[in-house]
Every structure is written in C-alpha cells, then in structure tokens.
Design a protein around this motif. Structure first.
Motif, PDB file in Angstrom:
ATOM      1  N   ASP A  37       5.299  -0.945   0.573  1.00 37.17           N
ATOM      2  CA  ASP A  37       4.385  -0.184   1.426  1.00 37.17           C
ATOM      3  C   ASP A  37       5.124   1.033   1.967  1.00 37.17           C
ATOM      4  O   ASP A  37       6.129   0.886   2.671  1.00 37.17           O
ATOM      5  CB  ASP A  37       3.896  -1.048   2.594  1.00 37.17           C
ATOM      6  CG  ASP A  37       2.951  -2.149   2.148  1.00 37.17           C
ATOM      7  OD1 ASP A  37       2.527  -2.131   0.974  1.00 37.17           O
ATOM      8  OD2 ASP A  37       2.637  -3.017   2.967  1.00 37.17           O
TER       9      ASP A  37
ATOM     10  N   THR B 218      -1.650   4.368  -6.705  1.00 37.95           N
ATOM     11  CA  THR B 218      -2.427   4.310  -5.460  1.00 37.95           C
ATOM     12  C   THR B 218      -3.711   5.129  -5.560  1.00 37.95           C
ATOM     13  O   THR B 218      -3.776   6.094  -6.321  1.00 37.95           O
ATOM     14  CB  THR B 218      -1.599   4.818  -4.257  1.00 37.95           C
ATOM     15  OG1 THR B 218      -2.358   4.615  -3.058  1.00 37.95           O
ATOM     16  CG2 THR B 218      -1.249   6.289  -4.376  1.00 37.95           C
TER      17      THR B 218
ATOM     18  N   LEU C  34      -8.874   5.440   5.802  1.00 38.11           N
ATOM     19  CA  LEU C  34      -8.242   4.276   5.187  1.00 38.11           C
ATOM     20  C   LEU C  34      -9.049   2.992   5.416  1.00 38.11           C
ATOM     21  O   LEU C  34      -8.936   2.058   4.643  1.00 38.11           O
ATOM     22  CB  LEU C  34      -6.818   4.080   5.731  1.00 38.11           C
ATOM     23  CG  LEU C  34      -5.759   5.030   5.194  1.00 38.11           C
ATOM     24  CD1 LEU C  34      -4.485   4.925   6.022  1.00 38.11           C
ATOM     25  CD2 LEU C  34      -5.479   4.751   3.727  1.00 38.11           C
TER      26      LEU C  34
ATOM     27  N   ASP D 145      -4.891   5.915  -2.435  1.00 43.81           N
ATOM     28  CA  ASP D 145      -4.825   6.469  -1.075  1.00 43.81           C
ATOM     29  C   ASP D 145      -4.054   7.781  -1.064  1.00 43.81           C
ATOM     30  O   ASP D 145      -2.910   7.856  -0.611  1.00 43.81           O
ATOM     31  CB  ASP D 145      -4.212   5.453  -0.112  1.00 43.81           C
ATOM     32  CG  ASP D 145      -5.075   4.226   0.041  1.00 43.81           C
ATOM     33  OD1 ASP D 145      -6.302   4.382   0.197  1.00 43.81           O
ATOM     34  OD2 ASP D 145      -4.543   3.098  -0.001  1.00 43.81           O
TER      35      ASP D 145
ATOM     36  N   MET E  93       0.852  -1.185   0.000  1.00 41.41           N
ATOM     37  CA  MET E  93       0.000   0.000   0.000  1.00 41.41           C
ATOM     38  C   MET E  93       0.891   1.239   0.000  1.00 41.41           C
ATOM     39  O   MET E  93       1.848   1.333   0.748  1.00 41.41           O
ATOM     40  CB  MET E  93      -0.909   0.001   1.242  1.00 41.41           C
ATOM     41  CG  MET E  93      -1.600   1.323   1.454  1.00 41.41           C
ATOM     42  SD  MET E  93      -2.841   1.488   2.777  1.00 41.41           S
ATOM     43  CE  MET E  93      -2.285   0.436   4.075  1.00 41.41           C
ATOM     44  N   THR E  94       0.561   2.170  -0.871  1.00 41.69           N
ATOM     45  CA  THR E  94       1.230   3.467  -0.903  1.00 41.69           C
ATOM     46  C   THR E  94       0.214   4.530  -0.498  1.00 41.69           C
ATOM     47  O   THR E  94      -0.866   4.601  -1.067  1.00 41.69           O
ATOM     48  CB  THR E  94       1.768   3.780  -2.319  1.00 41.69           C
ATOM     49  OG1 THR E  94       2.717   2.773  -2.688  1.00 41.69           O
ATOM     50  CG2 THR E  94       2.439   5.139  -2.361  1.00 41.69           C
ATOM     51  N   ILE E  95       0.575   5.313   0.512  1.00 39.91           N
ATOM     52  CA  ILE E  95      -0.261   6.424   0.975  1.00 39.91           C
ATOM     53  C   ILE E  95       0.489   7.703   0.627  1.00 39.91           C
ATOM     54  O   ILE E  95       1.666   7.845   0.974  1.00 39.91           O
ATOM     55  CB  ILE E  95      -0.509   6.336   2.496  1.00 39.91           C
ATOM     56  CG1 ILE E  95      -1.254   5.054   2.845  1.00 39.91           C
ATOM     57  CG2 ILE E  95      -1.259   7.578   2.987  1.00 39.91           C
ATOM     58  CD1 ILE E  95      -1.299   4.750   4.326  1.00 39.91           C
TER      59      ILE E  95
END
Length: 171
Positions: free
Chosen positions: A72, A95, A170, A97, A1-3
């Motif tokens: 991540d 992403t 999220l 996010d 996951m990339t925020i």
C-alpha cells in the motif's frame, strides 16, 4: 492499494501526496526522489550529464520497481512520467486509483516563476516564453494525463481541500 498522483510540474503532487499519506496512514513515495536516491544524483544532474533519454529509461525502470513492490503506497509521479515508455498502461496494470491534479497555465507559472533553476525543463525558458512553453507542453501531455481514473482541479484550492476531494473519490 496503490494511489498514483500525476500532473504537470507544480500541480501539487508532492504536497498533496504527503498530506494524503498522513490522512490515510499510508507510506508515500515521490518517484523523482526515489530516482535521485537510486542514481545518487539530482534529476537536474541526470538530465545534464546523461540526458533526457537516459533519464526516461531509468524513470520507467524505477516506476516498475516501485509498482512491483505491491504494498500500500501513495506514489507521486514526475510531470513527464505518464507520457513516456507506455507508463500509463503500466500504472493501470497495478491500480485504478490514479488522480490527475489538473492545474491551469496561469497557476503553474505563479508556482514555478521563482524556482526555475530547480526545474530542468524550464530552466532556460525566458519568463515571457513560459506561458507558451507550458501551454504547448500541457497540450501534448494532456492525452496521457486524461487517462487517469480521476481528475481533480487544483486551482484556488488548498492542499487540504484537494486531499479531501481525493478521499471522497476513493470511497
């Protein structure tokens, strides 16, 4: 996951990303710091010696490099990053996010007034011209910032409150 955290200068991207990284047990990359390490110069030095066009080209290159790591991470962008070189489209390839840390002009001014020398964009702007400059910039950049998946207002909130709001979004 990339925020990805984005927003204008002094919106809290760096502070929020650090606390969010701790809370989610994820590594944090500050794109400006990443660029400085790769270029072995501060952002201010790059602007001064190579100019903004060079900086924006390198910014795009390193943004792509970080996103292609496909690990991540929490990525904190520079204030202008989303606005150049089709960077928002690039980010959204990797992403969904993305969080715009929305901060009012008044709040931004209160956060930057004592550190103008560290910020190449406003270094030479007089204090009385700062509200108009920031307002104009926010207006121009808003179209890019609004492409973020989520919008988090930061005024009158602690870093902890902002992180809690992001965590909630999220889930």
């Amino acid at each position: 996951m990339t925020i990805v955290l984005l927003g204008y200068m002094a919106s809290g991207k760096t502070a929020v990303s650090k606390l969010l990284g701790t809370a989610l047990e994820m590594p944090v990359i500050d794109l400006d710091n990443y660029i400085e390490q790769k270029e072995e110069k501060t952002i201010a030095e790059i602007f001064e010696t190579q100019g903004e066009i060079y900086f924006r080209m390198k910014e795009h290159q390193y943004l792509k490099e970080v996103l292609e790591m496909q690990t991540d991470i929490i990525l904190s962008l520079g204030g202008g990053t989303p606005c150049y070189a089709n960077n928002m489209n690039l980010i959204h390839e990797y992403t969904i996010d993305t969080f715009y840390l929305q901060t009012s002009i008044k709040e931004i001014i209160s956060r930057v007034k004592d550190e103008k020398s560290k910020r190449p964009l406003i270094r030479n702007i007089s204090d009385e011209d700062l509200p108009e400059f920031i307002g104009k910039h926010l207006f121009e950049r808003n179209v890019f910032y609004q492409q973020a998946t989520h919008n988090v207002v930061t005024d009158c909130k602690t870093v902890e409150e902002i992180v809690a709001e992001i965590k909630k979004l999220l889930n």
